[in-house]
Design a protein around this motif. Sequence first.
Motif, PDB file in Angstrom:
ATOM      1  N   GLU A 172      11.155   3.289  -2.159  1.00 48.67           N
ATOM      2  CA  GLU A 172      10.808   4.453  -1.226  1.00 48.67           C
ATOM      3  C   GLU A 172      10.681   5.951  -2.151  1.00 48.67           C
ATOM      4  N   LYS A 173      11.559   5.903  -3.213  1.00 49.84           N
ATOM      5  CA  LYS A 173      11.648   6.963  -3.927  1.00 49.84           C
ATOM      6  C   LYS A 173      10.248   7.004  -4.939  1.00 49.84           C
ATOM      7  N   LEU A 174       9.891   6.055  -5.436  1.00 50.56           N
ATOM      8  CA  LEU A 174       8.581   6.110  -6.204  1.00 50.56           C
ATOM      9  C   LEU A 174       7.593   6.201  -5.245  1.00 50.56           C
ATOM     10  N   ALA A 175       7.420   6.018  -4.164  1.00 52.32           N
ATOM     11  CA  ALA A 175       6.205   6.151  -3.207  1.00 52.32           C
ATOM     12  C   ALA A 175       6.322   7.814  -2.845  1.00 52.32           C
ATOM     13  N   GLU A 176       7.531   8.290  -2.865  1.00 51.20           N
ATOM     14  CA  GLU A 176       7.738  10.002  -2.643  1.00 51.20           C
ATOM     15  C   GLU A 176       7.403  10.563  -3.873  1.00 51.20           C
ATOM     16  N   MET A 177       7.428   9.962  -5.061  1.00 55.38           N
ATOM     17  CA  MET A 177       6.950  10.420  -6.205  1.00 55.38           C
ATOM     18  C   MET A 177       5.460  10.565  -6.473  1.00 55.38           C
ATOM     19  N   ILE A 178       4.593   9.490  -5.909  1.00 56.03           N
ATOM     20  CA  ILE A 178       3.344   9.271  -5.707  1.00 56.03           C
ATOM     21  C   ILE A 178       2.750  10.184  -4.798  1.00 56.03           C
ATOM     22  N   HIS A 179       3.672  10.438  -3.668  1.00 58.79           N
ATOM     23  CA  HIS A 179       2.768  11.073  -2.553  1.00 58.79           C
ATOM     24  C   HIS A 179       3.015  12.774  -3.105  1.00 58.79           C
ATOM     25  N   ALA A 180       3.918  13.077  -3.841  1.00 60.85           N
ATOM     26  CA  ALA A 180       4.203  14.506  -4.472  1.00 60.85           C
ATOM     27  C   ALA A 180       2.904  14.838  -5.193  1.00 60.85           C
ATOM     28  N   LYS A 181       2.893  13.823  -6.243  1.00 59.87           N
ATOM     29  CA  LYS A 181       1.394  13.977  -7.269  1.00 59.87           C
ATOM     30  C   LYS A 181       0.032  14.145  -6.508  1.00 59.87           C
ATOM     31  N   LEU A 182      -0.003  13.451  -5.291  1.00 58.91           N
ATOM     32  CA  LEU A 182      -1.358  13.434  -4.677  1.00 58.91           C
ATOM     33  C   LEU A 182      -1.530  14.634  -3.605  1.00 58.91           C
ATOM     34  N   SER A 183      -0.140  15.193  -3.173  1.00 57.38           N
ATOM     35  CA  SER A 183      -0.336  16.185  -2.247  1.00 57.38           C
ATOM     36  C   SER A 183      -0.841  17.353  -3.208  1.00 57.38           C
ATOM     37  N   GLN A 184      -0.608  17.527  -4.236  1.00 57.74           N
ATOM     38  CA  GLN A 184      -1.045  18.519  -5.183  1.00 57.74           C
ATOM     39  C   GLN A 184      -2.576  18.606  -5.009  1.00 57.74           C
ATOM     40  N   LEU A 190      -1.931  10.619 -11.454  1.00 51.65           N
ATOM     41  CA  LEU A 190      -1.074   9.350 -11.558  1.00 51.65           C
ATOM     42  C   LEU A 190      -0.708   9.178 -12.899  1.00 51.65           C
ATOM     43  N   SER A 191      -1.563   9.254 -13.842  1.00 47.66           N
ATOM     44  CA  SER A 191      -1.158   9.177 -15.243  1.00 47.66           C
ATOM     45  C   SER A 191       0.017   9.567 -15.674  1.00 47.66           C
ATOM     46  N   SER A 192       0.657  10.840 -15.264  1.00 43.82           N
ATOM     47  CA  SER A 192       1.603  11.648 -15.564  1.00 43.82           C
ATOM     48  C   SER A 192       3.022  11.145 -14.750  1.00 43.82           C
ATOM     49  N   GLU A 218       4.707  -1.606 -12.243  1.00 41.51           N
ATOM     50  CA  GLU A 218       3.520  -0.715 -12.544  1.00 41.51           C
ATOM     51  C   GLU A 218       3.100  -0.296 -11.165  1.00 41.51           C
ATOM     52  N   ILE A 219       2.308   0.792 -11.125  1.00 42.74           N
ATOM     53  CA  ILE A 219       1.581   1.085  -9.987  1.00 42.74           C
ATOM     54  C   ILE A 219       0.095   0.973 -10.293  1.00 42.74           C
ATOM     55  N   LYS A 220      -0.613   0.857  -9.293  1.00 41.99           N
ATOM     56  CA  LYS A 220      -2.350   0.737  -9.517  1.00 41.99           C
ATOM     57  C   LYS A 220      -2.992   1.615  -8.396  1.00 41.99           C
ATOM     58  N   THR A 264       1.040  -1.193  -0.057  1.00 45.13           N
ATOM     59  CA  THR A 264       0.009   0.075   0.027  1.00 45.13           C
ATOM     60  C   THR A 264       0.903   1.117  -0.049  1.00 45.13           C
ATOM     61  N   VAL A 265       1.208   1.918  -1.025  1.00 46.32           N
ATOM     62  CA  VAL A 265       2.016   2.998  -1.048  1.00 46.32           C
ATOM     63  C   VAL A 265       1.079   4.169  -0.551  1.00 46.32           C
ATOM     64  N   GLN A 266      -0.199   4.481  -0.664  1.00 47.08           N
ATOM     65  CA  GLN A 266      -0.681   5.621   0.031  1.00 47.08           C
ATOM     66  C   GLN A 266      -2.358   5.071  -0.017  1.00 47.08           C
ATOM     67  N   PHE A 267      -2.763   5.099   1.347  1.00 51.17           N
ATOM     68  CA  PHE A 267      -4.447   4.509   1.376  1.00 51.17           C
ATOM     69  C   PHE A 267      -4.918   6.201   1.324  1.00 51.17           C
ATOM     70  N   LEU A 268      -6.066   6.234   0.514  1.00 51.49           N
ATOM     71  CA  LEU A 268      -6.654   7.467   0.317  1.00 51.49           C
ATOM     72  C   LEU A 268      -8.123   7.557   0.982  1.00 51.49           C
TER      73      LEU A 268
END
Length: 179
Positions: A98-110, A59-61, A154-156, A40-44
Motif C-alpha cells: 500500500e505504501k508503494l502504491a501511494e508513492m506511485i500515486h504521488a508520482k502520477l498525480s504530478q 516512474l523511473s525516479s 519491481e513495478i511495471k 493493478t496499482v493504478q489503471f491509467l
Amino acid sequence: MRTFVAIEVNNKDVLNSIHKIHTELNIKAKPVELHNMHFTVQFLGEVSEEMARKISDALSSLEFSPFPISFVGVGVFPKPSFPRVIWIGTDDGANELEKLAEMIHAKLSQLGLHPDKKFKPHVTIFRIKNKIEGISNKLEKFSAYSFGKQMISEIKFKKSELAPEGPIYTDLLVVKGKK
C-alpha cells in the motif's frame, strides 16, 4: 494506448497454487491467464505517446526496497450475491504494498493522473460475465487458503491491448527496487 501500472505475480509456487484453484473451483467464469497475474496499482486508461513518456520518466525516479508479500484467501467484487471478479488477497507485506502504491500515486498525480478508487491489494483470478448461483459455498473453503509468498522487487508500466482471446500486456517500463 490503454495503460496501467502493475506488480506482477511471478513466483512459480504461487502461480501453481492459483492454477490449482482455477481447476478446483469449476465455475462458469473466465480464469485470468497465469502469465497475466498482477496487482493493478493504478489503471491509467488511454494515454498519448507523449503522456506515456512522461509517465515513464516519473516512474523511473521511483525508489523502493524489495519486500516479501504473502497471498492469502479468496474474495469477490462487488458482492458475494453478484460476483463479477474473484480475487486472492494479501497478508504479510500488504502495508508495504500500500505504501508503494501511494508513492506511485504521488508520482502520477504530478501529471494530473489520479486513481479512480483507493488501492486494495488483490490479484484477479477470475472474471465473471453471467450471474453464478451458490458461488459463496465454493469459495468458503479457500477463505484462508495460503497461496505462498513472493518478493515484490519491481513495478511495471504496461500497455494493454484487448483481444478476443484476452488482453495482451506489453511492458513499457520496468522499475526495479534497490537492494
